[in-house]
Motif scaffolding. Structure first.
Motif, PDB file in Angstrom:
ATOM      1  N   GLU A 190       0.823  -1.176   0.024  1.00 45.71           N
ATOM      2  CA  GLU A 190      -0.047  -0.145   0.037  1.00 45.71           C
ATOM      3  C   GLU A 190       0.830   1.260   0.076  1.00 45.71           C
ATOM      4  O   GLU A 190       1.951   1.486   0.772  1.00 45.71           O
ATOM      5  CB  GLU A 190      -0.817  -0.016   1.205  1.00 45.71           C
ATOM      6  CG  GLU A 190      -1.784   1.256   1.109  1.00 45.71           C
ATOM      7  CD  GLU A 190      -2.683   1.151   2.512  1.00 45.71           C
ATOM      8  OE1 GLU A 190      -3.677   1.693   2.628  1.00 45.71           O
ATOM      9  OE2 GLU A 190      -2.023   0.812   3.876  1.00 45.71           O
ATOM     10  N   ARG A 194      -1.173   7.895  -1.171  1.00 46.16           N
ATOM     11  CA  ARG A 194      -2.133   7.885  -2.130  1.00 46.16           C
ATOM     12  C   ARG A 194      -3.473   7.240  -1.677  1.00 46.16           C
ATOM     13  O   ARG A 194      -4.439   7.790  -1.993  1.00 46.16           O
ATOM     14  CB  ARG A 194      -1.612   6.948  -3.343  1.00 46.16           C
ATOM     15  CG  ARG A 194      -0.527   7.494  -3.914  1.00 46.16           C
ATOM     16  CD  ARG A 194      -0.124   6.526  -5.158  1.00 46.16           C
ATOM     17  NE  ARG A 194      -1.233   6.481  -6.223  1.00 46.16           N
ATOM     18  CZ  ARG A 194      -1.049   5.742  -7.263  1.00 46.16           C
ATOM     19  NH1 ARG A 194      -0.040   4.840  -7.539  1.00 46.16           N
ATOM     20  NH2 ARG A 194      -1.905   5.744  -8.200  1.00 46.16           N
ATOM     21  N   THR A 195      -3.265   6.534  -0.599  1.00 40.75           N
ATOM     22  CA  THR A 195      -4.659   5.773   0.027  1.00 40.75           C
ATOM     23  C   THR A 195      -5.247   7.260   0.897  1.00 40.75           C
ATOM     24  O   THR A 195      -6.382   7.679   0.852  1.00 40.75           O
ATOM     25  CB  THR A 195      -4.402   5.123   1.065  1.00 40.75           C
ATOM     26  OG1 THR A 195      -3.585   3.947   0.518  1.00 40.75           O
ATOM     27  CG2 THR A 195      -5.541   4.453   1.717  1.00 40.75           C
ATOM     28  N   GLU A 196      -4.405   7.824   1.253  1.00 41.28           N
ATOM     29  CA  GLU A 196      -4.959   9.089   2.322  1.00 41.28           C
ATOM     30  C   GLU A 196      -5.708  10.258   1.358  1.00 41.28           C
ATOM     31  O   GLU A 196      -6.585  10.949   1.651  1.00 41.28           O
ATOM     32  CB  GLU A 196      -3.913   9.758   3.100  1.00 41.28           C
ATOM     33  CG  GLU A 196      -4.616  10.775   3.948  1.00 41.28           C
ATOM     34  CD  GLU A 196      -5.236  10.294   5.003  1.00 41.28           C
ATOM     35  OE1 GLU A 196      -6.134  11.253   5.522  1.00 41.28           O
ATOM     36  OE2 GLU A 196      -5.396   9.377   5.483  1.00 41.28           O
ATOM     37  N   LEU A 212      -9.840   2.410  -5.292  1.00 42.35           N
ATOM     38  CA  LEU A 212      -8.943   1.632  -4.715  1.00 42.35           C
ATOM     39  C   LEU A 212      -8.065   0.861  -5.918  1.00 42.35           C
ATOM     40  O   LEU A 212      -6.848   0.892  -5.728  1.00 42.35           O
ATOM     41  CB  LEU A 212      -9.536   0.495  -4.024  1.00 42.35           C
ATOM     42  CG  LEU A 212      -9.800   1.057  -2.460  1.00 42.35           C
ATOM     43  CD1 LEU A 212     -10.557  -0.083  -1.575  1.00 42.35           C
ATOM     44  CD2 LEU A 212      -8.450   1.275  -1.899  1.00 42.35           C
ATOM     45  N   THR A 216      -3.098   1.062  -6.515  1.00 40.43           N
ATOM     46  CA  THR A 216      -2.083   0.046  -6.281  1.00 40.43           C
ATOM     47  C   THR A 216      -0.997  -0.114  -7.221  1.00 40.43           C
ATOM     48  O   THR A 216      -1.479  -0.034  -8.514  1.00 40.43           O
ATOM     49  CB  THR A 216      -2.887  -1.348  -5.721  1.00 40.43           C
ATOM     50  OG1 THR A 216      -3.540  -1.731  -7.088  1.00 40.43           O
ATOM     51  CG2 THR A 216      -3.642  -1.183  -4.757  1.00 40.43           C
ATOM     52  N   ARG A 278      -7.723  -4.954   0.534  1.00 42.11           N
ATOM     53  CA  ARG A 278      -7.949  -4.015  -0.278  1.00 42.11           C
ATOM     54  C   ARG A 278      -7.622  -2.567   0.614  1.00 42.11           C
ATOM     55  O   ARG A 278      -6.955  -1.726   0.356  1.00 42.11           O
ATOM     56  CB  ARG A 278      -8.904  -3.794  -1.172  1.00 42.11           C
ATOM     57  CG  ARG A 278      -8.941  -4.668  -2.511  1.00 42.11           C
ATOM     58  CD  ARG A 278      -7.676  -3.969  -3.244  1.00 42.11           C
ATOM     59  NE  ARG A 278      -7.341  -4.815  -4.580  1.00 42.11           N
ATOM     60  CZ  ARG A 278      -6.516  -4.758  -5.400  1.00 42.11           C
ATOM     61  NH1 ARG A 278      -5.613  -3.559  -5.345  1.00 42.11           N
ATOM     62  NH2 ARG A 278      -6.122  -5.294  -6.331  1.00 42.11           N
ATOM     63  N   TYR A 279      -8.384  -2.576   1.918  1.00 41.91           N
ATOM     64  CA  TYR A 279      -8.253  -1.394   2.653  1.00 41.91           C
ATOM     65  C   TYR A 279      -8.606  -1.896   4.103  1.00 41.91           C
ATOM     66  O   TYR A 279      -9.336  -2.727   4.372  1.00 41.91           O
ATOM     67  CB  TYR A 279      -9.139  -0.241   2.223  1.00 41.91           C
ATOM     68  CG  TYR A 279      -9.142   0.628   3.341  1.00 41.91           C
ATOM     69  CD1 TYR A 279      -8.013   1.792   3.240  1.00 41.91           C
ATOM     70  CD2 TYR A 279     -10.314   0.983   3.957  1.00 41.91           C
ATOM     71  CE1 TYR A 279      -7.953   2.684   4.126  1.00 41.91           C
ATOM     72  CE2 TYR A 279     -10.157   1.894   4.965  1.00 41.91           C
ATOM     73  CZ  TYR A 279      -9.073   2.889   4.934  1.00 41.91           C
ATOM     74  OH  TYR A 279      -9.045   4.121   6.028  1.00 41.91           O
ATOM     75  N   ALA A 312      -3.610  -3.675   4.217  1.00 45.00           N
ATOM     76  CA  ALA A 312      -3.870  -3.533   2.718  1.00 45.00           C
ATOM     77  C   ALA A 312      -2.701  -4.381   2.098  1.00 45.00           C
ATOM     78  O   ALA A 312      -1.544  -4.290   2.219  1.00 45.00           O
ATOM     79  CB  ALA A 312      -3.975  -2.198   2.433  1.00 45.00           C
TER      80      ALA A 312
END
Length: 370
Positions: A190, A194-196, A212, A216, A278-279, A312
Motif C-alpha cells: 500500500e 495515495r490512500t490518504e 482503490l 495500487t 484492499r483497505y 492492505a
C-alpha cells in the motif's frame, strides 16, 4: 465443576425440565470443548487458525447456552404462574388429603347415621381418593420441576459467566497471535499517501471503492481463483441476524445498498473466502472498515468494526479473522433478549460491489444461522 453440576442437574430433573434444558446441556459440553481448544492453541502449528476456531466455538456455545437458559426461564415462569393461580385449589387439596391421610384415626370415617351411611361415605371417599392422589402427584411433579429449573438456571448462569471469561481470553490471545504473524503473502504494498489522498477526495463509499484498484502498484502473484460458482453459499462474515436488507431504510431514514447484521458485542468477523485486503482502517462515517477483494472486480465491504486485523495487500485464507465488533461484554449476559435481537447491540454493515455496481449481499451469503 460448574459444568458438571449443570449436567448432573439436568440428568436428575423431571422429563419436562430436561426437555427445556437440552440446549443448556449441549452448550455446557460445547463450552467445555472450547476451553480445551483454548488450552491447546499455544501448541498449534497455526495459532491464528486455532484461536479463530476457539473463538467461534465459544460464540456457538454461548449462543446455545443463552437459548437453553431462556427456555428454562420461560418454562419456570409458566409453572410459577400456574402454581400461583392454583393457590386456593392447592389449599383445598391439602386439606382433603389431610382429612383422609394415613394418620387419620379410624373414627374419622365413622358416620353418625349408622353403618349404612358409613358404608356410603366410605364408597364416596374411595371414589374421590384416586382423583385427589392424581392431583397431588401432578402438583408434586410441578413443584419438583420448578425446583430443578431454578437449579438449572443458577448453574447455567455460572457456566455462561465462565464461557464469557473464556471467550474474552481467546479474543485477547487471537489479537496477540495476529500481531505476531509475519508469514502472510502479499499481492501489493500500500502507498499510504495515495490512500490518504483518496480518502480525503471521496465523499461516498462507491467513489472510494472505485478508486482503490487504481492506486495500487506492483501487484505480484497470480490472482485468486474466482468464487462466482459459490455465489449464494458463502458464510456470513459474522454470527448474527439480518436487521436491514439491501435498500431498506434505517432508523435515520437512510437507504443503503448493503445489509445490516445485528451481532453480539465482541463478535469475531472473518473473511467469507480467500481474499486480498484492499483497505483496513477508518472511512467516512462508516467507522472502521475492511474491504476485501476475493476475485478481480469484486469487493466485500465490512463496516462498523471496533478492531481490525491485517494490512492492505495481505492475502487471507477463507475464514481468517479480519476484526472484532465493539460493545460492552456485559451485554452478552442477558438471555431475555434471545431471538428478539435485544442482546445483539452491535451492527455490521456489509456491501458487495461488482465493478462499480452494488449487488444485494444476500445473493452471495447464506443466512440460515442466526
Amino acid at each position: 465443576m460448574r459444568r458438571l453440576a449443570l449436567i448432573l442437574c439436568l440428568v436428575a430433573a423431571p422429563l419436562a425440565a430436561q426437555d427445556a434444558g437440552d440446549k443448556a446441556r449441549a452448550a455446557a459440553e460445547a463450552l467445555e470443548a472450547a476451553s480445551v481448544l483454548l488450552d491447546t492453541a499455544d501448541e498449534a502449528q497455526d495459532r491464528v487458525a486455532a484461536l479463530t476456531d476457539t473463538v467461534r466455538a465459544y460464540e456457538d456455545g454461548l449462543t446455545a447456552m443463552r437459548e437453553g437458559l431462556r427456555a428454562a426461564t420461560i418454562r419456570e415462569t409458566e409453572l410459577s404462574r400456574k402454581l400461583s393461580a392454583q393457590e386456593a385449589e392447592v389449599a383445598r387439596l391439602l386439606g382433603a388429603l389431610m382429612a383422609v391421610g394415613d394418620r387419620a384415626a379410624p373414627r374419622t370415617l365413622v358416620h353418625p347415621g349408622g353403618p349404612l351411611d358409613a358404608a356410603r361415605s366410605g364408597m364416596l371417599v374411595a371414589a374421590l381418593t384416586p382423583g385427589l392422589a392424581a392431583q397431588a402427584a401432578e402438583l408434586r411433579a410441578d413443584l419438583e420441576e420448578v425446583t430443578a429449573l431454578r437449579a438449572l438456571q443458577q448453574n447455567a448462569a455460572n457456566t455462561l459467566q465462565e464461557g464469557l471469561s473464556g471467550v474474552q481470553a481467546a479474543r485477547t490471545a487471537l489479537s496477540q497471535a495476529i500481531a505476531d504473524r509475519t508469514d502472510l503473502p502479499r499481492r501489493f504494498t500500500e502507498d499510504p499517501i495515495r490512500t490518504e489522498l483518496l480518502i480525503t477526495s471521496t465523499e461516498t463509499l462507491q467513489g472510494f471503492a472505485s478508486g482503490l484498484a487504481k492506486i495500487t502498484e506492483d501487484e505480484t502473484g497470480p490472482p485468486l481463483p474466482p468464487i462466482t460458482d459459490r455465489k449464494g453459499s458463502l458464510p456470513l462474515p459474522v454470527r448474527g441476524v439480518v436487521l436491514h436488507g439491501a435498500g431498506d431504510r434505517d432508523a435515520a431514514g437512510v437507504a443503503r445498498p448493503g445489509v445490516v447484521i445485528a451481532t453480539r458485542p465482541g463478535a469475531l468477523v472473518t473473511t467469507p473466502s480467500a481474499a486480498t485486503i484492499r483497505y483496513a482502517g477508518p472511512l467516512l462515517d462508516y467507522g472502521l472498515v475492511v474491504i476485501l477483494e476475493p476475485q478481480a472486480n469484486l469487493m466485500f465491504v465490512l463496516a462498523g468494526l471496533d478492531t481490525v486485523f491485517g494490512e492492505a495487500g495481505q492475502v487471507l485464507a477463507a475464514g481468517a479473522p479480519v476484526g472484532l465488533m465493539g460493545g460492552p461484554a456485559g451485554n452478552n449476559m442477558s438471555p431475555s433478549g434471545e431471538g428478539a435481537g435485544g442482546d445483539r447491540s452491535e451492527t455490521l454493515y456489509i456491501e458487495v460491489r461488482e465493478g462499480d455496481v452494488p449487488e444485494d449481499p444476500l445473493r452471495w451469503f447464506t443466512t440460515d444461522k442466526g
